[in-house]
Design an enzyme around this catalytic site. Structure first.
Site, PDB file in Angstrom:
ATOM      1  N   GLU A  50       1.033  -0.732   0.141  1.00  0.00           N
ATOM      2  CA  GLU A  50       0.336  -0.049  -0.205  1.00  0.00           C
ATOM      3  C   GLU A  50       1.228   1.281  -0.136  1.00  0.00           C
ATOM      4  OE1 GLU A  50      -2.628   2.387  -0.322  1.00  0.00           O
ATOM      5  OE2 GLU A  50      -3.279   0.443  -0.476  1.00  0.00           O
ATOM      6  N   CYS A  81       3.857  -2.639  -9.057  1.00  0.00           N
ATOM      7  CA  CYS A  81       2.811  -2.005  -8.196  1.00  0.00           C
ATOM      8  C   CYS A  81       2.438  -1.040  -7.422  1.00  0.00           C
ATOM      9  CB  CYS A  81       2.609  -3.195  -7.289  1.00  0.00           C
ATOM     10  SG  CYS A  81       0.276  -3.118  -7.600  1.00  0.00           S
ATOM     11  N   ARG A 110      -3.190   5.423  -9.132  1.00  0.00           N
ATOM     12  CA  ARG A 110      -3.733   4.383  -8.109  1.00  0.00           C
ATOM     13  C   ARG A 110      -5.155   4.213  -8.507  1.00  0.00           C
ATOM     14  NH1 ARG A 110      -4.546   6.717  -2.520  1.00  0.00           N
ATOM     15  NH2 ARG A 110      -3.737   3.977  -1.967  1.00  0.00           N
ATOM     16  N   ILE A 139      -2.955  -6.476  -9.140  1.00  0.00           N
ATOM     17  CA  ILE A 139      -4.081  -6.802  -7.687  1.00  0.00           C
ATOM     18  C   ILE A 139      -4.386  -4.890  -7.304  1.00  0.00           C
ATOM     19  CG2 ILE A 139      -4.059  -7.094  -5.351  1.00  0.00           C
ATOM     20  CD1 ILE A 139      -2.050  -9.499  -5.925  1.00  0.00           C
ATOM     21  N   HIS A 180       3.183  -8.017 -10.340  1.00  0.00           N
ATOM     22  CA  HIS A 180       3.421  -8.297  -9.813  1.00  0.00           C
ATOM     23  C   HIS A 180       3.798  -9.783 -10.235  1.00  0.00           C
ATOM     24  CE1 HIS A 180       1.654  -6.414  -6.405  1.00  0.00           C
ATOM     25  NE2 HIS A 180       0.728  -6.536  -6.934  1.00  0.00           N
ATOM     26  N   GLU A 182       6.115 -11.132  -9.373  1.00  0.00           N
ATOM     27  CA  GLU A 182       7.293 -11.743  -7.687  1.00  0.00           C
ATOM     28  C   GLU A 182       6.145 -12.857  -7.528  1.00  0.00           C
ATOM     29  OE1 GLU A 182       5.945  -8.871  -7.466  1.00  0.00           O
ATOM     30  OE2 GLU A 182       4.922  -9.029  -5.330  1.00  0.00           O
TER      31      GLU A 182
HETATM   32  N1  GLN Z   1      -3.420  -0.135  -4.060  1.00  0.00           N
HETATM   33  C1  GLN Z   1      -2.161   0.271  -3.772  1.00  0.00           C
HETATM   34  C2  GLN Z   1      -1.317   1.479  -3.522  1.00  0.00           C
HETATM   35  O1  GLN Z   1      -2.285   2.475  -4.014  1.00  0.00           O
HETATM   36  C3  GLN Z   1      -1.444  -0.579  -4.398  1.00  0.00           C
HETATM   37  C4  GLN Z   1      -1.423  -2.330  -4.687  1.00  0.00           C
HETATM   38  C5  GLN Z   1      -0.832  -2.855  -4.742  1.00  0.00           C
HETATM   39  O2  GLN Z   1       0.748  -2.884  -4.455  1.00  0.00           O
HETATM   40  N2  GLN Z   1      -0.511  -4.540  -5.102  1.00  0.00           N
HETATM   41  O3  GLN Z   1      -0.764   1.570  -2.848  1.00  0.00           O
END
Ligand code: GLN
Length: 201
Positions: A50, A81, A110, A139, A180, A182
């Site tokens: 996050e 991400c 975002r 995600i 992602h 990974e």
């Molecule tokens: N939505 C998340 C953010 O704003 C990112 C999501 C993620 O890293 N899977 O940081």
């Protein structure tokens, strides 16, 4: 040539998977939580998680300024991400107090794919990666809305409502993906980053 020392920012997020994938890609991987641990690496991965929380933790752990300095000095960084959001120079739909590292000349949005499709998977053609498409797991992912002139788009969504949206970029020593790599057991993007760190490409 000895293995490049690549840290994984370990304040939050999927740290273990990045360490394992970097190791599979030929790096000497370590966790970075303190400034001295940052000093000890040649390059860094900023994982998903996050971005708002990670930004706050960077301040709390006295890592934000040292990390911004390393980026200014040319350290290679791979952000996935939330890591892409933290590297971006401009963030849309961030929080008012959102803190970032910066350096990557892009505008990201975002949670760009919206609520209905919070998570999805897609096979993507990825510039610089041979041997077939990359299976990408998204995600609550951002996308890249604008790029500066020195930024190279590496992958785009191929169809659906988001067709054409950029989801991977390179800007000099900075690499970022909305997804992602990974999480899929495919080390090719980490291998690309390891090659960048070796200065080979
Ligand atoms: N939505 C998340 C953010 O704003 C990112 C999501 C993620 O890293 N899977 O940081």
């Amino acid at each position: 040539m000895s293995a490049p020392r690549i840290g994984v920012l370990a304040l939050q997020g999927d740290v273990r998977e990045h360490v394992a994938t970097l190791t599979a890609a030929g790096a000497s991987a370590s966790r970075v939580r303190r400034p001295a641990e940052l000093d000890a690496v040649d390059a860094l991965v900023v994982p998903g998680g996050e971005s708002t929380t990670m930004g706050k933790l960077l301040v709390t752990f006295d890592l934000l300024e040292p990390l911004q300095k390393r980026v200014r000095d040319g350290m290679p960084v791979f952000g996935s991400c939330a890591g892409m959001i933290l590297l971006a120079d401009r963030v849309l739909d961030g929080t008012s107090d959102q803190v970032g590292i910066g350096g990557l000349d892009v505008t990201v949005r975002r949670n760009a794919f919206g609520r209905q499709v919070e998570s999805f998977e897609e096979d993507l053609a990825f510039d610089g990666i041979d041997d077939g498409p990359v299976h990408a797991v998204f995600i609550r992912a951002p996308w890249v809305e604008e790029i500066g002139e020195d930024v190279v788009p590496l992958a785009r969504i191929s169809d659906g409502a988001a067709a054409g949206k950029i989801v991977a970029v390179r800007h000099g020593p900075l690499l970022a993906t909305s997804f992602h790599p990974e999480l899929t057991g495919d080390a090719r993007i980490h291998q690309l980053f390891v090659q960048m760190v070796r200065g080979a490409i």
